[in-house]
Design a protein around this motif. Structure first.
Motif, short mmCIF file in Angstrom:
data_model
loop_
_atom_site.label_atom_id
_atom_site.label_comp_id
_atom_site.label_asym_id
_atom_site.label_seq_id
_atom_site.Cartn_x
_atom_site.Cartn_y
_atom_site.Cartn_z
N PRO A 36 0.71 -1.11 0.01
CA PRO A 36 0.02 -0.01 0.02
C PRO A 36 0.81 1.38 0.01
N LEU A 37 0.54 2.26 -0.78
CA LEU A 37 1.37 3.44 -0.87
C LEU A 37 0.08 4.60 -0.86
N HIS A 38 0.71 5.56 0.30
CA HIS A 38 -0.26 6.69 0.73
C HIS A 38 0.62 7.91 0.47
N ILE A 39 -0.19 8.81 0.29
CA ILE A 39 0.53 10.42 0.07
C ILE A 39 -0.45 11.48 0.11
N HIS A 40 0.03 12.36 0.92
CA HIS A 40 -0.67 13.51 1.02
C HIS A 40 -0.62 14.31 -0.05
N ILE A 41 -1.66 15.03 -0.55
CA ILE A 41 -1.69 15.71 -1.92
C ILE A 41 -2.80 16.87 -2.15
N ALA A 42 -2.56 17.77 -2.73
CA ALA A 42 -3.51 19.02 -3.03
C ALA A 42 -4.39 19.38 -1.97
N GLU A 43 -3.85 19.43 -0.62
CA GLU A 43 -4.77 19.73 0.59
C GLU A 43 -5.08 21.17 0.66
N GLN A 44 -3.76 22.08 0.19
CA GLN A 44 -3.85 23.32 0.33
C GLN A 44 -3.71 24.04 -0.86
N ILE A 45 -4.19 25.43 -1.09
CA ILE A 45 -4.17 25.94 -2.24
C ILE A 45 -2.68 26.37 -2.28
N LEU A 63 -4.70 8.60 -1.96
CA LEU A 63 -4.51 10.07 -2.13
C LEU A 63 -5.21 10.65 -0.90
N VAL A 64 -4.33 11.12 0.04
CA VAL A 64 -4.91 11.81 1.06
C VAL A 64 -5.38 13.12 0.69
N HIS A 65 -6.58 13.69 0.99
CA HIS A 65 -7.08 14.74 0.83
C HIS A 65 -7.53 15.07 -0.63
N ALA A 66 -6.59 15.47 -1.53
CA ALA A 66 -7.03 15.86 -3.03
C ALA A 66 -8.15 16.60 -2.95
N THR A 67 -7.96 17.58 -2.09
CA THR A 67 -9.37 18.56 -2.16
C THR A 67 -9.25 19.41 -3.25
N HIS A 68 -8.15 19.96 -3.71
CA HIS A 68 -8.30 21.03 -4.92
C HIS A 68 -8.07 20.39 -6.18
N LEU A 69 -8.83 20.02 -6.91
CA LEU A 69 -8.74 19.28 -8.17
C LEU A 69 -9.42 19.84 -9.27
N THR A 70 -8.98 19.67 -10.37
CA THR A 70 -9.54 20.22 -11.69
C THR A 70 -10.67 19.08 -11.96
N ILE A 73 -10.49 11.08 2.25
CA ILE A 73 -11.03 12.37 2.66
C ILE A 73 -11.40 12.23 4.13
N CYS A 74 -10.86 13.50 4.72
CA CYS A 74 -10.92 13.72 6.04
C CYS A 74 -11.85 14.89 6.49
N PRO A 75 -13.39 14.72 6.32
CA PRO A 75 -13.85 16.04 6.44
C PRO A 75 -13.63 16.74 7.82
N THR A 76 -13.75 16.37 8.87
CA THR A 76 -13.83 17.08 10.29
C THR A 76 -12.23 17.77 10.18
N THR A 77 -11.08 17.14 9.85
CA THR A 77 -9.84 17.86 9.67
C THR A 77 -9.88 18.90 8.75
N GLU A 78 -10.41 18.30 7.62
CA GLU A 78 -10.33 19.36 6.46
C GLU A 78 -11.05 20.76 6.83
N ALA A 79 -12.19 20.67 7.33
CA ALA A 79 -13.11 21.64 7.92
C ALA A 79 -12.09 22.40 9.07
N ASN A 80 -11.78 21.73 9.93
CA ASN A 80 -10.82 22.56 11.06
C ASN A 80 -9.75 23.20 10.67
N LEU A 81 -8.98 22.71 9.65
CA LEU A 81 -7.68 23.43 9.05
C LEU A 81 -8.32 24.24 8.06
N GLY A 82 -9.50 24.69 7.80
CA GLY A 82 -9.67 25.52 6.55
C GLY A 82 -9.47 25.05 5.15
N ASP A 83 -9.22 23.67 4.89
CA ASP A 83 -8.80 23.34 3.53
C ASP A 83 -9.46 23.65 2.56
N GLY A 84 -10.84 23.33 2.46
CA GLY A 84 -11.87 23.43 1.47
C GLY A 84 -12.47 21.95 1.29
#
Length: 449
Positions: free
Chosen positions: A223-232, A262-269, A285-296
């Motif tokens: 298994p391969l995991h990565i944070h990606i596209a969390e923040q503008i 792919l962890v978060h991948a919030t900002h996508l085309t 997708i981590c909705p409570t953390t993404e909300a807490n941090l203002g990710d999107g």
């Protein structure tokens, strides 16, 4: 093979099955059989996989909610995180992780993917056992009974420009050879409830050449995991220095397939959204953390329409509840679109059942284990809902999951079993008091001035 439970209702990918018998042998399910039609059995569902966790951050939940800058963001929150991270040692990490994992089990999570980058001592020097911090997490998982996919993190640079790690980041860092040795050593400890994968912290923390070399050296299927596209800001830096957006770059330069999460991948085309779905990768997708941090907000409706695989994670643990992650995944979409019932199939149907099916369907590929369904040969992990709870008064099979996810905040998980062993009864972890006592002592020391 022994019968473990007669289920009044048992969850399958096609919905509820009435009067089913659940059998277990060697920590896995045997063939389902007809149960006694008494209606007195439990309401049983597969345990929920938690695809993204930083266990040490449980100790700082609620401690970054004072404004330090009028433009407070993820990047200012990270300063608080670094200060807390610097204080951990193996003993405190085990105490905090055990409390977290017990809370996860009580909430209905039965598997956790631990994205672990707190490797070395606070000055950056390795412990006498270079895997000491990893061993603390393994010990916490074994103590609590949760199924663990440990993801040691490769963390090499402080930005897309290749700058060295800062002083506060040094305890996270490895050269590639040292990292591969750590992974190999940890993989030697795998057992029925432990798998070891790999996490790349982010594209900004792993240079392209190191990413390619690591992928070439790692075992197939890991298994391969990565944070990606969390923040503008991350997207803008990647565009400036690699002339591509993070997900765009990854899809073009790495063999992204079903091994990847792919962890978060919030900002996508739209093209990136469709590309992830085509690749077979899972999005965590981590909705409570993404909300807490203002990710999107993740583009859920477009991703569902593209047939993408997805799951949830509690990440920084401002909430340890699959109910809240799934509920706010849907509510975020409602606030954005100003419509209701977004997470449904093309023909409509139950939002709750759609939300439940997503994390269960991706569980095996994201964790490298075999949870996700009450089916022969898979991991014998399940939860039993408290059917006597007022929230379920008058419930019909077709609305049980919707009531669980959308009918208040009282915990509705009565029992939890992992590998056929009961770890939660009457809503409480079997060792809750002892674990909480050690946690309180550890956190008081961590936060002492």
């Amino acid at each position: 093979m022994d019968a473990i439970h007669d289920a009044a209702l048992l969850w399958t990918p096609d919905g509820w099955q009435a009067d089913a018998g659940l059998a277990v042998a060697d920590g896995r399910f045997g063939p389902l059989r007809r149960g006694e039609p008494t209606g007195s059995g439990g309401w049983l569902l597969p345990g929920i996989p938690n695809l993204h966790s930083h266990a040490f951050q449980r100790a700082m939940a609620g401690l970054a909610e004072r404004q330090t800058d009028v433009r407070d963001s993820f990047w200012t929150w990270r300063e608080t995180m670094y200060r807390i991270a610097a204080r951990f040692d193996p003993d405190s990490l085990q105490a905090v992780a055990a409390q977290l994992y017990a809370e996860m089990l009580e909430a209905g999570y039965t598997t956790v993917c631990e994205f672990h980058y707190l490797h070395h001592a606070s000055d950056g020097r390795p412990y006498a056992d270079p895997a000491a911090m990893s061993q603390a997490l393994i010990a916490a998982a074994r103590e609590t009974g949760i199924r663990l996919t440990l993801l040691p993190v490769l963390y090499m640079t402080g930005g897309f420009d290749g700058r060295p790690l800062s002083e506060r980041q040094r305890r996270f860092g490895h050269d590639l050879d040292g990292f591969l040795r750590l992974v190999q050593d940890l993989r030697g400890q795998e057992d029925a409830t432990l798998r070891v994968g790999v996490a790349f912290h982010s594209l900004r923390a792993v240079p392209p050449q190191a990413l390619a070399a690591a992928l070439a050296a790692l075992p197939a299927g890991i298994p391969l995991h990565i944070h990606i596209a969390e923040q503008i800001g991350e997207v803008q830096d990647c565009l400036a220095l690699r002339d591509a957006r993070p997900v765009e770059w990854l899809l073009a330069n790495a063999p992204v397939d079903a091994r990847w999460t792919l962890v978060h991948a919030t900002h996508l085309t739209a093209e990136e959204t469709a590309g992830i779905a085509r690749s077979g990768a899972t999005v965590a997708i981590c909705p409570t953390t993404e909300a807490n941090l203002g990710d999107g907000l993740f583009p859920l409706r477009d991703y569902l329409d593209a047939g993408g695989a997805w799951g949830i994670g509690s990440d920084s643990h401002v909430s340890v509840s699959p109910v809240e992650e799934l509920r706010w995944l849907e509510y975020g979409q409602r606030l954005h679109t100003r419509h209701r019932n977004i997470a449904v199939g093309a023909a409509g149907g139950s939002v709750g059942q759609t939300l439940l099916r997503g994390p269960l369907a991706s569980a095996t590929q994201a964790t490298g284990q075999a949870p996700g369904a009450l089916a022969p040969g898979l991991a014998a992990d399940w939860i039993e809902l408290d059917r006597q709870a007022p929230a379920f008064a008058g419930a019909r099979p077709e609305d049980v999951v919707d009531r669980w996810l959308f009918a208040g905040n009282r915990p509705l998980v009565r029992e939890v079993h992992v590998a056929g062993r009961r770890v939660v009864a009457e809503g409480r972890h079997r060792d809750a008091e002892a674990i909480a006592s050690r946690y309180r002592e550890a956190v008081q020391t961590l936060l002492a001035d």
